[in-house]
Design a protein around this motif. Structure first.
Motif, PDB file in Angstrom:
ATOM      1  N   MET A   1       2.399 -36.781 -42.355  1.00 16.29           N
ATOM      2  CA  MET A   1       3.434 -37.360 -41.500  1.00 16.29           C
ATOM      3  C   MET A   1       2.886 -38.631 -40.851  1.00 16.29           C
ATOM      4  SD  MET A   1       5.605 -35.698 -38.341  1.00 16.29           S
ATOM      5  CE  MET A   1       4.710 -36.210 -36.871  1.00 16.29           C
TER       6      MET A   1
ATOM      7  N   CYS B   1       5.347 -26.475 -38.865  1.00 20.67           N
ATOM      8  CA  CYS B   1       4.044 -26.282 -39.507  1.00 20.67           C
ATOM      9  C   CYS B   1       4.152 -25.284 -40.656  1.00 20.67           C
ATOM     10  CB  CYS B   1       3.008 -25.805 -38.485  1.00 20.67           C
ATOM     11  SG  CYS B   1       2.498 -27.082 -37.310  1.00 20.67           S
TER      12      CYS B   1
ATOM     13  N   VAL C   1       4.286 -36.363 -49.781  1.00 26.64           N
ATOM     14  CA  VAL C   1       3.251 -35.694 -50.566  1.00 26.64           C
ATOM     15  C   VAL C   1       2.802 -36.741 -51.583  1.00 26.64           C
ATOM     16  CG1 VAL C   1       2.689 -33.769 -52.085  1.00 26.64           C
ATOM     17  CG2 VAL C   1       4.445 -33.471 -50.299  1.00 26.64           C
TER      18      VAL C   1
ATOM     19  N   LEU D   1       5.592 -27.145 -43.633  1.00 26.29           N
ATOM     20  CA  LEU D   1       4.601 -28.015 -44.279  1.00 26.29           C
ATOM     21  C   LEU D   1       3.567 -27.190 -45.042  1.00 26.29           C
ATOM     22  CD1 LEU D   1       3.801 -30.908 -41.764  1.00 26.29           C
ATOM     23  CD2 LEU D   1       5.638 -30.731 -43.447  1.00 26.29           C
ATOM     24  N   CYS D   2       3.140 -26.071 -44.461  1.00 25.20           N
ATOM     25  CA  CYS D   2       2.161 -25.207 -45.135  1.00 25.20           C
ATOM     26  C   CYS D   2       2.730 -24.627 -46.428  1.00 25.20           C
ATOM     27  CB  CYS D   2       1.726 -24.070 -44.214  1.00 25.20           C
ATOM     28  SG  CYS D   2       0.611 -24.584 -42.888  1.00 25.20           S
TER      29      CYS D   2
ATOM     30  N   LEU E   1       7.473 -38.581 -43.930  1.00 19.42           N
ATOM     31  CA  LEU E   1       6.658 -37.488 -44.453  1.00 19.42           C
ATOM     32  C   LEU E   1       6.577 -37.655 -45.954  1.00 19.42           C
ATOM     33  CD1 LEU E   1       8.517 -35.866 -41.948  1.00 19.42           C
ATOM     34  CD2 LEU E   1       6.547 -34.429 -42.427  1.00 19.42           C
TER      35      LEU E   1
ATOM     36  N   ALA F   1      15.258 -31.085 -43.517  1.00 18.88           N
ATOM     37  CA  ALA F   1      14.359 -31.986 -44.256  1.00 18.88           C
ATOM     38  C   ALA F   1      15.195 -32.666 -45.320  1.00 18.88           C
ATOM     39  CB  ALA F   1      13.218 -31.205 -44.896  1.00 18.88           C
TER      40      ALA F   1
ATOM     41  N   VAL G   1      -2.129 -27.078 -41.004  1.00 14.61           N
ATOM     42  CA  VAL G   1      -1.691 -28.381 -40.506  1.00 14.61           C
ATOM     43  C   VAL G   1      -2.671 -28.804 -39.428  1.00 14.61           C
ATOM     44  CG1 VAL G   1       0.161 -29.637 -39.331  1.00 14.61           C
ATOM     45  CG2 VAL G   1       0.728 -27.892 -41.035  1.00 14.61           C
TER      46      VAL G   1
ATOM     47  N   GLY H   1      -0.779 -33.603 -40.670  1.00 17.74           N
ATOM     48  CA  GLY H   1      -0.347 -33.147 -41.977  1.00 17.74           C
ATOM     49  C   GLY H   1      -1.032 -31.867 -42.405  1.00 17.74           C
ATOM     50  N   PHE H   2      -0.522 -31.314 -43.501  1.00 17.38           N
ATOM     51  CA  PHE H   2      -1.122 -30.124 -44.094  1.00 17.38           C
ATOM     52  C   PHE H   2      -2.339 -30.539 -44.895  1.00 17.38           C
ATOM     53  CE2 PHE H   2      -1.650 -27.374 -47.822  1.00 17.38           C
ATOM     54  CZ  PHE H   2      -1.913 -26.166 -47.183  1.00 17.38           C
TER      55      PHE H   2
ATOM     56  N   GLY I   1       2.906 -27.534 -48.941  1.00 17.19           N
ATOM     57  CA  GLY I   1       1.570 -27.949 -49.368  1.00 17.19           C
ATOM     58  C   GLY I   1       0.855 -26.904 -50.202  1.00 17.19           C
TER      59      GLY I   1
ATOM     60  N   VAL J   1       0.344 -32.762 -47.288  1.00 19.96           N
ATOM     61  CA  VAL J   1       1.662 -33.211 -46.846  1.00 19.96           C
ATOM     62  C   VAL J   1       1.394 -33.995 -45.559  1.00 19.96           C
ATOM     63  CG1 VAL J   1       3.991 -32.558 -46.167  1.00 19.96           C
ATOM     64  CG2 VAL J   1       2.701 -31.094 -47.754  1.00 19.96           C
TER      65      VAL J   1
END
Length: 157
Positions: A132, A116, A26, A119-120, A24, A87, A152, A144-145, A123, A130
């Motif tokens: 994956m 999700c 960014v 990630l949200c 993952l 994470a 996502v 991804g986001f 992001g 973001v």
């Protein structure tokens, strides 16, 4: 309505297909984005641990971590956005926020929703995508986001 429906994306969370620890990231970040990540973790009150080598330490500024000598061990920020979901962020370079999450911890709709949400939040806070990808396959984004859609979504084919 959830961002993703488990029955439609379960293959994206199959450790046999994706590897247990998919990549993952960014993209296109800076030291300021790393600092924003550290600030988000503190703001949300997520349980976390900063480690250099095997030594847990107080979380320093992102500028301090990213200015470490080239031969120094890569520090980790371990974040639990929810119970039982970890994470692991690695401070490899300022131009990309890189982290792993164990797919065995993301099984079923409830856990997918928590993933999700994480990630949200990340992001949105950074105003960046973001992504994956399967373990070891940065060139094959799966989901991804999306900051434009603010959710996502499945990526790729």
């Amino acid at each position: 309505m959830p961002d993703l429906v488990w029955d439609e994306v379960r293959d994206c969370f199959d450790p046999g297909l994706m590897g247990a620890l998919p990549d993952l990231h960014v993209p296109d970040t800076s030291a300021e984005d790393w600092q924003a990540l550290l600030d988000l973790v503190a703001e949300k009150g997520w349980r976390h641990e900063y480690i250099e080598g095997t030594t847990p330490l107080a979380v320093p500024s992102a500028a301090h971590v990213l200015a470490r000598p080239l031969d120094a061990e890569c520090p980790q920020l371990r974040v639990w956005p929810t119970e039982g979901m970890l994470a692991i962020f690695r401070f490899l370079a300022d131009e990309e926020i890189d982290f792993d999450m164990d797919l065995r911890e993301i099984q079923g709709q409830h856990r997918l929703d928590a993933f999700c949400d994480f990630l949200c939040r990340l992001g949105r806070h950074l105003a960046k995508p973001v992504v994956m990808c399967p373990e070891g396959a940065y060139d094959r984004p799966v989901l991804g986001f999306d900051p434009v859609l603010d959710r996502v979504r499945v990526l790729g084919d």
